[in-house]
Structure formats: C-alpha cells, structure tokens
Design an enzyme around this catalytic site. Sequence first.
Site, PDB file in Angstrom:
ATOM      1  CD  GLU A  48      -2.539   1.373   2.644  1.00 18.85           C
ATOM      2  OE1 GLU A  48      -3.582   0.708   2.732  1.00 18.85           O
ATOM      3  OE2 GLU A  48      -2.094   2.093   3.561  1.00 18.85           O
TER       4      GLU A  48
ATOM      5  CE1 TYR B 198     -10.846   9.459  -3.750  1.00 18.91           C
ATOM      6  CE2 TYR B 198     -12.018   9.630  -1.663  1.00 18.91           C
ATOM      7  CZ  TYR B 198     -11.924   9.935  -3.009  1.00 18.91           C
ATOM      8  OH  TYR B 198     -12.881  10.702  -3.607  1.00 18.91           O
TER       9      TYR B 198
ATOM     10  CB  ALA C  78     -10.403  12.081   5.650  1.00 15.65           C
TER      11      ALA C  78
ATOM     12  N   GLY D  79     -14.588   5.005   5.455  1.00 13.67           N
ATOM     13  CA  GLY D  79     -13.684   6.127   5.668  1.00 13.67           C
ATOM     14  C   GLY D  79     -13.991   6.870   6.954  1.00 13.67           C
TER      15      GLY D  79
ATOM     16  CD  GLN E 184      -7.572  -1.693  12.330  1.00 16.09           C
ATOM     17  OE1 GLN E 184      -7.967  -2.513  13.146  1.00 16.09           O
ATOM     18  NE2 GLN E 184      -7.851  -0.405  12.414  1.00 16.09           N
TER      19      GLN E 184
ATOM     20  CE  LYS F 106       8.795   5.324   7.081  1.00 12.61           C
ATOM     21  NZ  LYS F 106       8.883   4.990   8.531  1.00 12.61           N
TER      22      LYS F 106
END
Length: 286
Positions: free
Chosen positions: A17, A49, A51, A108, A174, A270
């Site tokens: 991600e 994306y 908020a 979201g 998550q 990173k």
Amino acid sequence: MKISDILKQDKVTLSFEVFPPKTSSSYESVARATQEIAALHPDFMSVTYGAGGGTSEHTVQIASDLHAQYGVQVLTHLTCVSSTRQHVSAMLEKFKQQGIENVLALRGDIPAGGAPENDYHYAAELVRDIKSQGDFCVGGACYPEGHVEAANKTEDILHLKEKVEAGCEFLTTQMFFDNNILYNFLYRIREKGITVPVIAGIMPVTNVKQIKRITSMSGTYLPERFKAIVDRFGENPDAMKQAGVIYATEQIIDLIANGVNHIHVYSMNKPEVAAGIQASLSEILK
C-alpha cells in the site's frame, strides 16, 4: 487484471500500500517513492484516498502512472462517508478513463472539523453503488479485532457479511501484530459463511510515533514480545527500523506457513522497508 483473478492463482502474493501526497508541493517526492516500490514488481499496489477525498486527484494520478509506466496492477481506495453519490460517480468515471478496474470500498473517517454527507452510511452501500456503475472488482476492509464502533465481534462479522453479499470480492485486514488474532478471526468468519479471499494487512513499525498513532486510533493489541522490541530499540531509529522489518517478516513467514497466502504490506511509502521485506522472502515467494 482484476485482483480477484490474482488471488485465484495458486501462489503466494505480496502487495504494497502507498499513499498520495497531501499537497501538490510534495507530489514529486511521493511519486518517486511509489515508483521505487513499483520497481520491486509486487503482485499489485493499493493507493489510498484521503478523508473527504482531499487527495482524490493525486490518488488517480499515482495509480494510473504506476499502471501505465510500470505495468503494476493497482487497487484504488474510495471512501464514502464524506462523499456524495455524485462525487463517487465522478471518481469511478476517472478510474474507467485510466483503465483502473480494482477498487477498495471503504466507509472512511470523517475529516477533522468536517461533517459527513448523507448519501452513504456504510461501506456496503458504496460496494453496491460501485458494482452498479461498471465492471469493477471491489474489495473491502475487515477488522480481526473487531471494528472500534461495533458493539461486539459478532455484530461486526454480521456487518462484514452484508458487505460481502453486496458484492465485495475480497477483504483486506486492518493491521495486527499477533497472528493468532487473525487465525481466530478467519475461523469465525468462515463459520458464518464468508468465503471470499482474505488478504492479511501487515504494518512494519519502524518508529515510536507509529506505535502511538496506531494505539490511539484503533486500540490494536500489542504483544509483550513486540512491546519489548519497542522498549529496547525505540530510541534508536536505525535499530527500530531493522527490528520492525524483521518482526513484520517473521509475521508474514508464520502466516504463509499456516496457509495465509496473500499478504499486503502497509509500506508507508518507504521503498527500503518494502525492499527489505521482499528480499527476506525471496525464496518463499518463488
């Protein structure tokens, strides 16, 4: 290629991600970082994306560049709680124009100081809307420790089933730091008839600030072994980064050994972290 087709292949998958810049002034540096990660040739990359859709234009640009220039399959996030149906339709049209066919549908968070729109209340509503507007492969999020707003884990799994029944084709978890939490979660959702592929979301924690942010936002359980690593190396940035990558890699190896074949790494933009994990898994990923 659709993510659902990638997940059907009889192989271990590793994906990353990345997130778009919050401002245009930092676009170039973020784009370079995402391109370095793309150069590792992951199975796919997801692009977050902001908020309220504050970084929506950058999300589309980053995703389309990764797909067009590096041939990486991309998964664009799309949130709905602070979006109108008109805005969602406009974003889906942009995805189509750029050849993007994979969308991660998320409720979201409400942006600080902002207010939710009334068009959507739950991610399941967004899933249905996306499926009605094109041939998109739609994924969703799941919470092995239970969503913070759910009364209990049973209620959370029932909501998850609604999302899958709405058309969600795969789920991404998550972050979690104890694999037993995921194994228990997988047992519980399979028992409730949720059979779509589940991608394990792994966060390599490389600095103490990340820990504070994680625990304050989601209350994620931190095993004593992990706390000891932070206590020992937290004040040494280089050592903490190395220890964080190793801990995440060990998590991934255990997951794969126990039949969890799809891994999604929250790279935090990173490249060195993404590369370190991939290198440690080089023979396992063959």
